[in-house]
Write an enzyme that holds these catalytic residues in place. Sequence first.
Site, short mmCIF file in Angstrom:
data_model
loop_
_atom_site.label_atom_id
_atom_site.label_comp_id
_atom_site.label_asym_id
_atom_site.label_seq_id
_atom_site.Cartn_x
_atom_site.Cartn_y
_atom_site.Cartn_z
N GLY A 233 45.71 48.33 40.86
CA GLY A 233 45.16 49.61 40.44
C GLY A 233 45.88 50.14 39.21
O GLY A 233 46.59 49.41 38.51
N ALA B 18 48.49 52.14 38.75
CA ALA B 18 49.95 52.06 38.66
C ALA B 18 50.37 50.63 38.36
O ALA B 18 51.21 50.37 37.49
CB ALA B 18 50.58 52.55 39.96
N ASN C 282 41.16 50.61 44.32
CA ASN C 282 40.77 51.98 44.62
C ASN C 282 40.61 52.80 43.34
O ASN C 282 39.75 53.66 43.23
CB ASN C 282 41.90 52.61 45.46
CG ASN C 282 41.38 53.47 46.56
OD1 ASN C 282 40.21 53.39 46.92
ND2 ASN C 282 42.23 54.31 47.09
N VAL D 70 39.43 52.04 40.58
CA VAL D 70 38.11 51.85 39.94
C VAL D 70 37.12 52.91 40.43
O VAL D 70 36.23 53.34 39.70
CB VAL D 70 37.57 50.42 40.24
CG1 VAL D 70 36.14 50.27 39.78
CG2 VAL D 70 38.45 49.39 39.58
N GLN E 61 36.56 59.10 40.39
CA GLN E 61 35.59 59.84 39.56
C GLN E 61 36.28 60.97 38.81
O GLN E 61 35.96 61.27 37.67
CB GLN E 61 34.51 60.45 40.46
CG GLN E 61 33.65 59.43 41.15
CD GLN E 61 32.72 60.07 42.18
OE1 GLN E 61 32.63 61.27 42.30
NE2 GLN E 61 32.01 59.23 42.90
N GLY F 170 39.20 62.97 36.87
CA GLY F 170 39.83 62.46 35.66
C GLY F 170 41.33 62.51 35.74
O GLY F 170 41.92 62.18 36.77
N GLU G 1 38.87 71.48 38.31
CA GLU G 1 38.77 71.08 39.72
C GLU G 1 39.57 72.04 40.56
O GLU G 1 40.24 72.93 40.02
CB GLU G 1 39.24 69.63 39.89
CG GLU G 1 38.27 68.61 39.30
CD GLU G 1 38.69 67.17 39.50
OE1 GLU G 1 39.38 66.86 40.48
OE2 GLU G 1 38.34 66.36 38.64
N THR H 160 46.56 37.66 49.91
CA THR H 160 47.05 38.84 50.61
C THR H 160 48.56 38.77 50.76
O THR H 160 49.07 37.78 51.30
CB THR H 160 46.42 38.90 52.03
OG1 THR H 160 45.01 38.91 51.87
CG2 THR H 160 46.86 40.13 52.79
N HIS I 20 39.33 64.64 51.38
CA HIS I 20 38.51 65.21 50.30
C HIS I 20 37.33 65.92 50.97
O HIS I 20 36.71 65.35 51.87
CB HIS I 20 38.02 64.10 49.37
CG HIS I 20 37.47 64.63 48.08
ND1 HIS I 20 36.27 65.29 48.00
CD2 HIS I 20 37.96 64.59 46.82
CE1 HIS I 20 36.05 65.65 46.75
NE2 HIS I 20 37.07 65.23 46.01
N ARG J 160 42.07 71.55 48.55
CA ARG J 160 41.22 70.64 49.34
C ARG J 160 41.40 70.80 50.84
O ARG J 160 40.44 70.67 51.59
CB ARG J 160 41.55 69.20 48.96
CG ARG J 160 40.98 68.87 47.63
CD ARG J 160 41.25 67.46 47.25
NE ARG J 160 40.67 67.30 45.93
CZ ARG J 160 40.91 66.29 45.15
NH1 ARG J 160 41.68 65.31 45.55
NH2 ARG J 160 40.35 66.21 43.97
N HIS K 260 41.25 60.71 51.83
CA HIS K 260 41.18 60.48 50.38
C HIS K 260 42.51 60.02 49.79
O HIS K 260 42.54 59.10 48.98
CB HIS K 260 40.76 61.80 49.73
CG HIS K 260 40.54 61.75 48.26
ND1 HIS K 260 39.66 60.88 47.67
CD2 HIS K 260 41.09 62.47 47.24
CE1 HIS K 260 39.66 61.07 46.36
NE2 HIS K 260 40.53 62.00 46.08
N ARG L 35 47.95 67.01 47.50
CA ARG L 35 47.93 66.68 46.06
C ARG L 35 46.92 67.55 45.30
O ARG L 35 45.80 67.76 45.75
CB ARG L 35 47.58 65.19 45.86
CG ARG L 35 47.43 64.83 44.40
CD ARG L 35 47.21 63.36 44.19
NE ARG L 35 45.99 62.86 44.75
CZ ARG L 35 44.78 63.04 44.24
NH1 ARG L 35 44.61 63.76 43.15
NH2 ARG L 35 43.72 62.50 44.83
N LEU M 54 45.65 59.58 39.21
CA LEU M 54 45.67 58.60 38.12
C LEU M 54 46.87 58.92 37.22
O LEU M 54 47.56 58.03 36.72
CB LEU M 54 44.37 58.67 37.31
CG LEU M 54 43.09 58.16 37.98
CD1 LEU M 54 41.88 58.39 37.09
CD2 LEU M 54 43.19 56.68 38.35
#
Length: 516
Positions: A12, A14, A40, A42, A45, A47, A112, A151, A226, A272, A329, A364, A370
Amino acid sequence: MPDYDVIVIGCGIAALTIANRLVPDKNVAIITKEKRDNSNSVLAQGGIAAALTNEDTCDAHFTDTVVAGCRHNDADAVWKLAAEAPGRIRRLINQGMAFDRDNDGHLIFGKEGAHSCRRIIHVGGDATGKHLINHLLEQVSDRVTLIEDETAVDLITSGKHCTGVTTAAQHGDRKRYTASHVVLATGGCGGLYTYTSNAPSITGDGVAMAYRAGAELADMEFIQFHPTLLYHDGQGKGLISEAVRGEGAVLINNQGERIMKHVHLLKDLAPRDVVARTIFSRMLSGEQIFLDISMIEAFDQKFPTITGKLHSNGIDPEKGLIPVIPGAHFSMGGVRTDLVGQTSINGLFAAGETACTGAHGANRLASNSLLEGIVYGNRIAEKIKGCHGEDSCSLTADLKTALPVSLSLPEKTTIRQMMLEHVGITRSEAGLHKVIRWLETYKQQIDGCDLSELTTDQLTKVNMITAGWLIATSALMRTESRGAHFREDFPVADDLNWYQRPIIRKYETTEQLHTV
Ligand code: SIN
């Protein structure tokens, strides 16, 4: 000599940030259990949050992060995140990342939940993660050894040193790789729950491996739900970004009543945990909850990924209503690290959602994930680059005692149901005891067992049971309600009325901050 200077487990944001920063100086391998573009990140949504406008400051970003995190945050970790964000984003822009801009060429800033101003930048409307990952994969793919469909099974350790990792390749073949530095970047624990925004492959592997190796973990009880997954045919069908509410959408019930209006000062853009709990309790009392998007102009252009998802589930966005349900989430806790990603085991680093830097506290802030992968990914890479002569690979790994393996493990869907019911949006002492007793019947079989004989399916269940047990036992120990951890038997205390209290800042001015 070890096989690699650095092994990164996961693919991902990181993981790729670290690899990109280390090559060509270091010989890097990335090991991922799926294909390279199947992380994950990818799916992200939302930003990236960064104080880039004249109206905004890193100070304000810091404050919003700590308020959303219910002051459970590590102030230094938040400070690094907020203060280093603008520089990291500018560097990405210079490298060619095309963040969304208006007709005059100015960056577009979205809003957000729990942000005090517009500070979130996107790529492709609601496809930021996908574009970022493609960008980074283009940079690193030819410069690292990218091992797909393999794996990670267990970390190889010798005393308090990590010296590599064992893996299960396709057809079950076992492999063993050594490295001077190993980075766990396998995501969090979303896949332990029935409803989740995460990729199904996110099953707590990193924390389970770190736990087996004896690393310190922290804050495992804080699982963010979420508020809005698309709810269709009784299933969660992926994320409906909070940016949709940032553009004006509101949550309503089947009577058309707004459900957040009287719950919180920030209404539909409350933190949230508050929104998810409100939806959850309304659903328990038999209401259906919808996002009313009828006021958003050009919805399909602003949110092309979501529009596609609605169409593929037979929902017409033109009708203006999206049925929603909360889903797991983000894991705020994980493998405890310092500010450069170092865990309590030498040579072992943790990054992104696998790590617990303390930056996210109990809940969070939107679009800080991200960002964390980028900021802390760079910090970890810098630390590893500076490591000389402390490599641990000449050490011989401890041999584990192989125990006979005849495991009887539950179905993944059963684990997910038990986690949702007892360690989900609300928790109680009785429910936690129940799930812990249930998980321990399996954990007793697993503890000390040699995993090298297991199929990857069994291994996934072992990791889910281990991570689930860690979450549940941590939740039992935290006898208060804070952020994403809500105990029915410990209501939120009055002094946790976060929005009405001033934040005491560790640093007084943004000037100081920029010098960090
Ligand atoms: C979202 O788009 O709502 C998710 C973004 C995030 O979790 O930061």
